[in-house]
Write an enzyme that holds these catalytic residues in place. Structure first.
Site, PDB file in Angstrom:
ATOM      1  N   ASN A 151       0.796  -1.306  -0.173  1.00 30.48           N
ATOM      2  CA  ASN A 151       0.264  -0.254   0.241  1.00 30.48           C
ATOM      3  C   ASN A 151       0.888   1.282   0.239  1.00 30.48           C
ATOM      4  O   ASN A 151       0.711   2.429  -0.294  1.00 30.48           O
ATOM      5  CB  ASN A 151      -1.012   0.139   0.879  1.00 30.48           C
ATOM      6  CG  ASN A 151       0.299   0.005   2.356  1.00 30.48           C
ATOM      7  OD1 ASN A 151       0.429  -1.169   2.461  1.00 30.48           O
ATOM      8  ND2 ASN A 151      -0.599   0.455   3.270  1.00 30.48           N
ATOM      9  N   SER A 198     -11.298  -5.068   1.326  1.00 27.95           N
ATOM     10  CA  SER A 198     -12.106  -3.952   2.208  1.00 27.95           C
ATOM     11  C   SER A 198     -12.364  -3.484   0.405  1.00 27.95           C
ATOM     12  O   SER A 198     -12.031  -2.967   0.054  1.00 27.95           O
ATOM     13  CB  SER A 198     -11.345  -2.561   2.618  1.00 27.95           C
ATOM     14  OG  SER A 198     -10.823  -2.419   3.681  1.00 27.95           O
ATOM     15  N   CYS A 322      -3.189   4.650   8.529  1.00 24.02           N
ATOM     16  CA  CYS A 322      -2.758   3.485   8.877  1.00 24.02           C
ATOM     17  C   CYS A 322      -1.628   3.689  10.032  1.00 24.02           C
ATOM     18  O   CYS A 322      -1.896   2.662  10.954  1.00 24.02           O
ATOM     19  CB  CYS A 322      -3.477   1.984   8.736  1.00 24.02           C
ATOM     20  SG  CYS A 322      -4.561   1.555   7.746  1.00 24.02           S
TER      21      CYS A 322
HETATM   22  N1  PMP Z   1      -4.229  -4.177   4.199  1.00 23.21           N
HETATM   23  C1  PMP Z   1      -3.913  -2.759   3.476  1.00 23.21           C
HETATM   24  C2  PMP Z   1      -2.597  -3.564   2.178  1.00 23.21           C
HETATM   25  C3  PMP Z   1      -4.620  -1.754   2.663  1.00 23.21           C
HETATM   26  O1  PMP Z   1      -3.414  -0.520   2.252  1.00 23.21           O
HETATM   27  C4  PMP Z   1      -5.430  -0.960   3.893  1.00 23.21           C
HETATM   28  C5  PMP Z   1      -6.015   0.347   3.949  1.00 23.21           C
HETATM   29  N2  PMP Z   1      -4.770   1.270   4.188  1.00 23.21           N
HETATM   30  C6  PMP Z   1      -5.483  -2.651   4.973  1.00 23.21           C
HETATM   31  C7  PMP Z   1      -5.748  -3.653   4.642  1.00 23.21           C
HETATM   32  C8  PMP Z   1      -6.637  -1.894   5.880  1.00 23.21           C
HETATM   33  O2  PMP Z   1      -8.287  -1.340   5.571  1.00 23.21           O
HETATM   34  P1  PMP Z   1      -9.194  -1.606   6.436  1.00 23.21           P
HETATM   35  O3  PMP Z   1      -8.785   0.093   6.999  1.00 23.21           O
HETATM   36  O4  PMP Z   1     -10.210  -0.490   5.210  1.00 23.21           O
HETATM   37  O5  PMP Z   1      -9.701  -2.359   7.429  1.00 23.21           O
END
Ligand code: PMP
Length: 377
Positions: A151, A198, A322
């Site tokens: 990400n 997601s 995050c």
């Molecule tokens: N895994 C990856 C690779 C992500 O990019 C993200 C969101 N940034 C997530 C998990 C978590 O997704 P969510 O916040 O929608 O639970």
């Protein structure tokens, strides 16, 4: 507004919003209720499940569990498998490029529950080297969790190859966090015993997502209550969420090639522009996702540049939303061998399938203007 922070989240699509509103009005009955309206809601949930599995040809091998998104799906995959198969072994393999929802679930399993967590290094391209996985595998491994597309950098792991290595060990399952890959990168879905994503990264509403898992797999549920979702995820099912997720999923899988071609031409322009700015150095590796570009500013402070762009209603990121609390620099960039300074001063531009060439051009003009106007750090 020029929105180039789609790795964090994307604007919901008209298709998904319409589906959500329609299903909210027509299918508001509880899908677990015994009456006709309840059964109709349930039918919509079940047909949504089939749509998702069929779109990626997993209808014969996998099941689909609806949940609130990749964070929940990742936690369920990791903890649910770890607890269910604890007697088979205690080792879980992951890597240093994972999202915090995988990283911290593993940390919890290691520190609180005594699992042996092995975190593989990244190579200089930000990927897991299959040879490293091969070296780490043994008969105590019950789960390997490696993402499809990073990400932050857009680095793409070889899911097929990694899956083949895991599957030489019959007691081990392979979990793939495909959050940044759905509708963006084609990969061997079947290589994953468990696959999370997601909806809000590809046009479905926030709070939707799923875990696809092989029919033979069992979990220990991480929330207890009713018997919804096979007893693995208690609580009233979000019927409109499931439906709009399924329609958005089908749509982006169907249009993946067309969308990818658009993203690739935007990325070519963006990379050309960024490479021409002397003080920028690109961190994303060769062959990265055409939806994500990560680069470092050598002289200016990244957060100041993000704010100056934001004043012009141009939205990009310094790092994963995050990991917002960490000011120590991106762990992913550090794991790739970038310097502390580079890891602390990185920017990420990320496209959606709706991103446009004019937006890239305006972003580049404004970025150059801002870099010429603000002081060096
Ligand atoms: N895994 C990856 C690779 C992500 O990019 C993200 C969101 N940034 C997530 C998990 C978590 O997704 P969510 O916040 O929608 O639970």
């Amino acid at each position: 507004m020029i929105y180039l922070d789609n790795s964090a989240t994307s604007k919901p699509s008209a298709l998904a919003l319409k589906a959500f509103v329609e299903a909210s009005e027509l299918y508001f009955a509880n899908s677990a209720s015994p009456h006709k309206a309840g059964r109709e809601s349930n039918r919509l949930v079940e047909s949504s499940r089939s749509k998702i599995l069929k779109a990626v040809h997993l209808e014969n091998s996998h099941k689909c569990l609806f949940c609130s998104g990749a964070t929940e799906a990742n936690n369920l995959a990791l903890k649910g498998i770890a607890f269910q198969y604890a007697r088979r072994g205690k080792t879980i393999i992951t890597d240093m490029g994972e999202h915090s929802s995988v990283k911290n679930a593993c940390k919890e399993l290691g520190e609180r529950f005594g699992y042996n967590i092995v975190s593989l290094p990244l190579n200089e391209e930000g990927k897991v080297d299959p040879k490293e996985l091969e070296k780490a595998m043994n008969n105590d491994v019950i789960l390997v969790s490696i993402l499809a597309v990073n990400n932050e950098t857009g680095a793409i792991n070889d899911v097929k190859k990694l899956g083949e290595i895991v599957h030489k060990f019959p007691k081990a399952y392979f979990h793939v966090d495909a959050t940044q890959a759905i509708g963006k990168e084609n990969f061997d879905y079947n290589a994953a015993d468990l696959l999370s994503f997601s909806g809000h990264k590809f046009g479905a509403p926030k709070g939707t997502g799923a875990l696809l898992y092989k029919k033979t797999i069992k979990f220990v549920p991480i929330s207890n209550g009713g018997e919804q979702e096979n007893g693995y995820r208690a609580g009233t099912v979000d019927v409109p969420g499931c439906y709009s997720l399924a329609l958005a999923f089908e749509d982006v899988i169907k249009k993946l090639k067309e969308h990818r071609e658009n993203a690739s031409s935007l990325m070519e322009e963006l990379e050309k522009g960024i490479s021409s700015i002397e003080e920028c150095s690109i961190n994303s590796p060769k062959g990265h996702s055409p939806y994500i570009l990560n680069f470092t500013l050598k002289k200016k402070k990244a957060s100041v540049v993000v704010e100056a762009l934001s004043q012009k209603e141009i939205y990009i990121s310094t790092h994963s939303a995050c990991d917002i609390s960490s000011n120590q620099g991106s762990p992913v960039l550090l794991a790739m061998g970038k310097s502390q300074e580079d890891a602390e001063n990185a920017l990420r531009v990320s496209f959606s399938y709706e991103s446009k060439m004019e937006e890239v051009e305006t972003f580049l003009v404004e970025l150059k203007r801002i870099l010429s106007e603000i002081k060096d750090r």
